[in-house]
Design a protein around this motif. Structure first.
Motif: not given
Length: 506
Positions: A168-190
């Motif tokens: 549960a903890l790491f799923s929240l952290l991973a979801g937040g990381a995806i949102d932050v990454y998507s704001k700064h990079f157009s390709d979310a594959t990374g």
């Protein structure tokens, strides 16, 4: 000692008590590592990664089915285990190879041409899940002989609760990381590649942790043909009933569950933030009740707890058709929250006790074939169910069943008030079907025998005692703690006195 007694004697004498406890401690760490790895490399993250690579709906469907399909490799795994006679080494080696593949999957978008990315992803997944089936077969047999029977429920409950909390903890952290990454990079594959690398490294560390766990000696078994090996669990009447129950239950469970997220996204129009939050809410109650169900299963029986938790989940599935009547209403979100709480509670008992019941019912020293056949049947059911449900969903897509409640004067029909009592559309029919499939599966559970089975009345009393203890521990509000003592305890005492008086009158 008779031949039967030799075959059924516990194997814990091969290890000292301190060795067993040492191994159980490392197993807790392995469970947490494995769960964190699973969060990062499977589920929504894997599906999103595949879509970014250009996967079609058919490819996504195959990804959902490939895991259960791989259970067919449990059959050669039986031979491999009895040939090598080293379950620990087989588990660790397969885990290392399989988890290392995610390092290769992570770099697919960067090193391989677009046309090869999906085929290579599917090949890597086939190998990973195939090795996972072999690992699971060896690991289950190993655990059956390692974990003392009287500790099985409590230990695996503790392991699952810790692992689920980490997930549960790491799923929240991973979801937040995806949102932050998507704001700064157009390709979310990374970001998904990063998650896969972290997941693979965590899993590899888990394999190292698992290598610290001792293994009891596997008794020598006479060579058998594959037909004889597969037939043996079905010749055991009680285990045959257990296999049929778990197969029916997995079919009922996977018939509707893959479509919960689809329903929330398309029918209810919920955002991903809401869906993640509801999932975490379910996991919180999952963690809280793992310990409760574990203590109950040790004191009462796995079958009794499984019957209660299974019934709770089956009933909770009926919430879904009423989330829309035919559109969202003011009770939609509260009912959705109620489902995730109830399902979190119920699935904790189901996951824990179905596994424990399969382990406990398998004979000592001969658990490999029994557990492999059980996994094979359950995997086949979990593979077929979502495929059948997919065809059913397409057929029901334009179908509707509606019952209306009408109120008004007879002569003023156009001015009467009409309220939909039941309105089933599309996926609603899958949820209703899943409910009846679940009832049938619970009916199959009645034929399974387990030592220590008790009446539902005793289960309810024990469950109440465990929940009361939980409320005392987590609540600092005196009124809530006092409510856990009255009036139930008083009613129990009155009931006991009435029984005594009745006995005296006789």
């Amino acid at each position: 000692m008779s031949e039967h007694e030799k075959n059924t004697a516990p194997l814990h004498h091969a290890l000292q008590d301190d060795e067993v406890h040492y191994g159980l401690r490392w197993l807790l760490y392995d469970g947490m590592c494995s769960q964190v790895m699973t969060v990062f490399i499977t589920g929504a993250f894997l599906v999103a990664f595949a879509l970014l690579l250009g996967a079609s709906n058919k490819v996504i469907g195959f990804i959902a089915a490939i895991g259960p399909l791989s259970q067919v490799l449990q059959i050669p795994a039986i031979y491999l285990i009895h040939w090598l006679r080293q379950r620990k080494k087989l588990t660790v080696v397969c885990a290392v190879i399989g988890r290392s593949l995610w390092l290769l999957i992570a770099i697919l978008p960067w090193l391989m041409p677009k046309s090869l990315q999906i085929p290579l992803l599917m090949l890597a997944l086939l190998i990973y899940f195939g090795l996972g089936a072999i690992t699971g077969c060896a690991f289950n047999s190993w655990m059956r002989d390692l974990v003392p029977e009287h500790m099985m429920g409590g230990f695996f409950a503790k392991r699952m609760s810790f692992s689920t909390a980490m997930a549960a903890l790491f799923s929240l952290l991973a979801g937040g990381a995806i949102d932050v990454y998507s704001k700064h990079f157009s390709d979310a594959t990374g970001i998904y590649s990063i998650l896969f690398v972290v997941g693979a490294l965590t899993g590899l560390f888990g394999a190292y942790v698992l290598s610290k766990v001792p293994e009891p000696t596997l008794p020598q078994q006479p060579a058998q043909r594959i037909v004889s090996i597969l037939a043996e669990p079905f010749q055991n009447r009680n285990y045959r009933n257990l296999i049929f129950f778990l197969g029916a239950w997995n079919f009922a469970l996977t018939f509707a569950s893959p479509f919960f997220a689809v329903y929330m996204l398309k029918r209810l129009g919920l955002s991903m933030t809401w869906i993640i939050a509801l999932g975490v809410l379910s996991q919180i109650f999952n963690v809280l009740f793992f310990r409760i169900w574990g203590r109950l299963s040790d004191r009462i029986s796995n079958k009794a707890v499984l019957g209660l938790s299974g019934s709770l989940f089956v009933v909770s599935v009926l919430i879904w058709p009423f989330l829309t009547l035919p559109e969202r209403h003011f009770l939609t979100l509260p009912m959705l929250v109620a489902f995730h709480i109830l399902s979190g509670i119920a699935l904790a008992g189901i996951a824990l006790c179905s596994g424990n019941l399969a382990l406990k019912s398998a004979p000592y020293g001969r658990a490999t074939a029994f557990l492999a056949v059980n996994a094979l049947v359950s995997g086949a059911a979990a593979t077929i169910a979502p495929i059948v449900a997919g065809f059913a969903a397409d057929w029901f897509e334009n179908k509707e069943l509606c019952f209306m409640l009408t109120w008004g004067a007879i002569e003023a029909v156009p001015k009467s008030v009409k309220l939909p009592a039941i309105n089933l559309r599309g996926l609603d029919f899958l949820f209703v079907t899943s409910f009846f499939l679940g009832l049938y599966a619970l009916h199959r559970l009645l034929a399974v025998q387990e030592k220590g089975w008790v009446k539902e009345k005793i289960i309810a009393a024990e469950l109440y005692a465990e929940v009361r203890r939980l409320a005392q521990n987590v609540s600092n509000i005196r009124g809530i703690r006092q409510l856990t003592h009255f009036p139930y305890a008083l009613l129990e005492r009155l009931n006991t006195r009435n029984h005594k008086r009745f006995d005296e009158d006789d």
